[in-house]
Design a protein around this motif. Structure first.
Motif, PDB file in Angstrom:
ATOM      1  N   ALA A   1      -4.893  -1.709  -2.563  1.00  0.00           N
ATOM      2  CA  ALA A   1      -4.106  -1.032  -1.531  1.00  0.00           C
ATOM      3  C   ALA A   1      -3.601  -2.039  -0.498  1.00  0.00           C
ATOM      4  CB  ALA A   1      -4.941   0.060  -0.856  1.00  0.00           C
ATOM      5  N   ILE A   2      -4.423  -3.034  -0.185  1.00  0.00           N
ATOM      6  CA  ILE A   2      -3.977  -4.106   0.722  1.00  0.00           C
ATOM      7  C   ILE A   2      -2.783  -4.831   0.100  1.00  0.00           C
ATOM      8  CG2 ILE A   2      -4.590  -6.343   1.747  1.00  0.00           C
ATOM      9  CD1 ILE A   2      -7.491  -5.263   2.020  1.00  0.00           C
ATOM     10  N   ALA A   3      -2.889  -5.143  -1.194  1.00  0.00           N
ATOM     11  CA  ALA A   3      -1.791  -5.829  -1.892  1.00  0.00           C
ATOM     12  C   ALA A   3      -0.520  -4.980  -1.878  1.00  0.00           C
ATOM     13  CB  ALA A   3      -2.192  -6.166  -3.320  1.00  0.00           C
ATOM     14  N   MET A   4      -0.668  -3.668  -2.012  1.00  0.00           N
ATOM     15  CA  MET A   4       0.501  -2.789  -1.942  1.00  0.00           C
ATOM     16  C   MET A   4       1.169  -2.906  -0.579  1.00  0.00           C
ATOM     17  SD  MET A   4       1.418  -1.185  -4.655  1.00  0.00           S
ATOM     18  CE  MET A   4       2.549  -0.016  -3.907  1.00  0.00           C
ATOM     19  N   GLN A   5       0.375  -2.876   0.473  1.00  0.00           N
ATOM     20  CA  GLN A   5       0.950  -2.965   1.815  1.00  0.00           C
ATOM     21  C   GLN A   5       1.559  -4.345   2.067  1.00  0.00           C
ATOM     22  OE1 GLN A   5       1.676  -0.722   3.927  1.00  0.00           O
ATOM     23  NE2 GLN A   5       2.350  -2.080   5.570  1.00  0.00           N
ATOM     24  N   GLU A   6       0.918  -5.375   1.532  1.00  0.00           N
ATOM     25  CA  GLU A   6       1.377  -6.744   1.796  1.00  0.00           C
ATOM     26  C   GLU A   6       2.628  -7.123   1.019  1.00  0.00           C
ATOM     27  OE1 GLU A   6       0.436  -8.825   4.052  1.00  0.00           O
ATOM     28  OE2 GLU A   6      -1.359  -7.812   4.778  1.00  0.00           O
ATOM     29  N   SER A   7       2.701  -6.748  -0.271  1.00  0.00           N
ATOM     30  CA  SER A   7       3.818  -7.239  -1.087  1.00  0.00           C
ATOM     31  C   SER A   7       4.324  -6.245  -2.131  1.00  0.00           C
ATOM     32  CB  SER A   7       3.385  -8.507  -1.817  1.00  0.00           C
ATOM     33  OG  SER A   7       2.469  -8.182  -2.852  1.00  0.00           O
ATOM     34  N   LYS A   8       3.596  -5.158  -2.324  1.00  0.00           N
ATOM     35  CA  LYS A   8       3.888  -4.204  -3.411  1.00  0.00           C
ATOM     36  C   LYS A   8       3.886  -4.897  -4.779  1.00  0.00           C
ATOM     37  CE  LYS A   8       6.218  -0.691  -0.697  1.00  0.00           C
ATOM     38  NZ  LYS A   8       5.623  -1.157   0.532  1.00  0.00           N
ATOM     39  N   GLY A   9       3.230  -6.066  -4.845  1.00  0.00           N
ATOM     40  CA  GLY A   9       3.135  -6.791  -6.109  1.00  0.00           C
ATOM     41  C   GLY A   9       4.383  -7.562  -6.466  1.00  0.00           C
ATOM     42  N   LYS A  10       5.308  -7.692  -5.527  1.00  0.00           N
ATOM     43  CA  LYS A  10       6.606  -8.314  -5.817  1.00  0.00           C
ATOM     44  C   LYS A  10       6.628  -9.815  -5.530  1.00  0.00           C
ATOM     45  CE  LYS A  10       8.635  -4.316  -6.679  1.00  0.00           C
ATOM     46  NZ  LYS A  10       8.882  -3.916  -8.053  1.00  0.00           N
ATOM     47  N   LEU A  11       5.565 -10.359  -4.937  1.00  0.00           N
ATOM     48  CA  LEU A  11       5.534 -11.784  -4.589  1.00  0.00           C
ATOM     49  C   LEU A  11       4.346 -12.460  -5.266  1.00  0.00           C
ATOM     50  CD1 LEU A  11       6.155 -11.396  -0.749  1.00  0.00           C
ATOM     51  CD2 LEU A  11       7.810 -12.210  -2.441  1.00  0.00           C
ATOM     52  N   PRO A  12       4.457 -13.762  -5.569  1.00  0.00           N
ATOM     53  CA  PRO A  12       3.307 -14.474  -6.151  1.00  0.00           C
ATOM     54  C   PRO A  12       2.084 -14.432  -5.222  1.00  0.00           C
ATOM     55  CG  PRO A  12       5.300 -15.786  -6.402  1.00  0.00           C
ATOM     56  CD  PRO A  12       5.652 -14.614  -5.513  1.00  0.00           C
ATOM     57  N   ASP A  13       2.324 -14.545  -3.912  1.00  0.00           N
ATOM     58  CA  ASP A  13       1.218 -14.418  -2.952  1.00  0.00           C
ATOM     59  C   ASP A  13       1.036 -12.929  -2.686  1.00  0.00           C
ATOM     60  OD1 ASP A  13      -0.744 -14.706  -1.068  1.00  0.00           O
ATOM     61  OD2 ASP A  13       0.446 -15.903   0.328  1.00  0.00           O
TER      62      ASP A  13
ATOM     63  N   TYR B   1      -2.115   4.263   0.734  1.00  0.00           N
ATOM     64  CA  TYR B   1      -2.122   3.862  -0.677  1.00  0.00           C
ATOM     65  C   TYR B   1      -3.491   4.138  -1.303  1.00  0.00           C
ATOM     66  CZ  TYR B   1       2.236   1.350   0.203  1.00  0.00           C
ATOM     67  OH  TYR B   1       3.524   1.035   0.521  1.00  0.00           O
ATOM     68  N   TYR B   2      -4.542   3.791  -0.574  1.00  0.00           N
ATOM     69  CA  TYR B   2      -5.900   3.944  -1.100  1.00  0.00           C
ATOM     70  C   TYR B   2      -6.225   5.411  -1.378  1.00  0.00           C
ATOM     71  CZ  TYR B   2     -10.995   3.814  -1.272  1.00  0.00           C
ATOM     72  OH  TYR B   2     -12.310   3.969  -1.651  1.00  0.00           O
ATOM     73  N   ASN B   3      -5.983   6.271  -0.390  1.00  0.00           N
ATOM     74  CA  ASN B   3      -6.320   7.699  -0.542  1.00  0.00           C
ATOM     75  C   ASN B   3      -5.480   8.366  -1.619  1.00  0.00           C
ATOM     76  OD1 ASN B   3      -8.341   7.662   1.423  1.00  0.00           O
ATOM     77  ND2 ASN B   3      -6.871   8.006   3.064  1.00  0.00           N
ATOM     78  N   ASN B   4      -4.193   8.020  -1.682  1.00  0.00           N
ATOM     79  CA  ASN B   4      -3.347   8.600  -2.719  1.00  0.00           C
ATOM     80  C   ASN B   4      -3.758   8.127  -4.107  1.00  0.00           C
ATOM     81  OD1 ASN B   4      -1.837  10.188  -1.019  1.00  0.00           O
ATOM     82  ND2 ASN B   4      -0.161   8.750  -0.819  1.00  0.00           N
ATOM     83  N   GLU B   5      -4.180   6.862  -4.210  1.00  0.00           N
ATOM     84  CA  GLU B   5      -4.648   6.342  -5.499  1.00  0.00           C
ATOM     85  C   GLU B   5      -5.914   7.076  -5.937  1.00  0.00           C
ATOM     86  OE1 GLU B   5      -4.785   4.207  -8.997  1.00  0.00           O
ATOM     87  OE2 GLU B   5      -3.142   4.451  -7.569  1.00  0.00           O
ATOM     88  N   LYS B   6      -6.841   7.284  -5.007  1.00  0.00           N
ATOM     89  CA  LYS B   6      -8.074   8.011  -5.338  1.00  0.00           C
ATOM     90  C   LYS B   6      -7.768   9.439  -5.768  1.00  0.00           C
ATOM     91  CE  LYS B   6     -11.346   5.005  -4.719  1.00  0.00           C
ATOM     92  NZ  LYS B   6     -12.005   4.480  -5.921  1.00  0.00           N
ATOM     93  N   LEU B   7      -6.830  10.072  -5.086  1.00  0.00           N
ATOM     94  CA  LEU B   7      -6.444  11.437  -5.443  1.00  0.00           C
ATOM     95  C   LEU B   7      -5.794  11.451  -6.825  1.00  0.00           C
ATOM     96  CD1 LEU B   7      -6.209  14.398  -4.685  1.00  0.00           C
ATOM     97  CD2 LEU B   7      -4.137  13.849  -3.399  1.00  0.00           C
TER      98      LEU B   7
END
Length: 198
Positions: free
Chosen positions: A74-86, A183-189
């Motif tokens: 969920a942190i990664a989603m907020q930080e980059s949505k997986g779109k960046l190498p970092d 992101y975290y709560n929606n993923e758990k749901l």
């Protein structure tokens, strides 16, 4: 008379259906739409982040946070949505310029290690640890000096203070905790609903 009743009922049905369509559309695009899960796939963990789940799990376990894999994602989603190498935007946690880390695995390793430190410093308080991930570990000290309890207002105060100190317009994201937890709560749901369907 029957004709009038039929026309009125048809109009009411049309109005009701139109209202439902407008509600769905506005829910999809409203930033306050967190109460309507899954209408907008951007509010659950994306495939761009999901594909790294084994790596998130590996470094969650390596840092004593085996149950927090989804939180790291969920942190990664907020930080980059997986779109960046970092992917976890963790270069700065190592004292490096932004986006210096060019490997998703190294980013996840550094991000998991840093989040583990913020979690320990906050004595296990997830909200303080998450906000410290965004603001820096000094936020935990600020919370301790101001009653020891996290609040969005305290995060806003810290953000304004740091922005003034540094001469910046803004500092960090004072709503970081709610953004990550969405992101975290929606993923758990989503996972819970998937289990029920199987």
């Amino acid at each position: 008379m029957k004709k009038i009743i039929t026309v009125v009922c048809s109009l009411l049905a049309l109005i009701g259906f139109s209202y439902l369509i407008l509600f769905v559309i506005s829910s999809m695009y409203s930033p306050q739409a967190d109460h309507v899960p899954f209408l907008n796939d951007n509010r659950v963990i994306s495939q761009d982040v999901e594909k790294y789940r084994p790596i998130f799990q590996k470094y969650a376990e390596a840092n004593g946070m085996g149950n927090d894999t989804d939180l790291l994602m969920a942190i990664a989603m907020q930080e980059s949505k997986g779109k960046l190498p970092d992917i976890m935007q963790s270069s700065e946690s190592r004292g490096l310029p932004k986006n210096t880390i060019r490997s998703p695995e190294k980013s996840i390793e550094a991000g998991a290690r840093y989040f583990s430190k913020t979690l320990k410093k906050s004595k296990g308080n997830i909200a303080i640890a998450l906000q410290s991930y965004n603001f820096g570990a000094g936020f935990s000290n600020y919370v301790a000096r101001h009653g020891g309890r996290f609040s969005p207002e305290l995060a806003q105060q810290f953000s304004r203070l740091k922005a003034r100190e540094l001469g910046w317009k803004t500092y960090g994201d004072s709503n970081y905790v709610s953004h990550v937890m969405r992101y975290y709560n929606n993923e758990k749901l989503k996972q819970k609903l998937a289990k029920k369907q199987n």
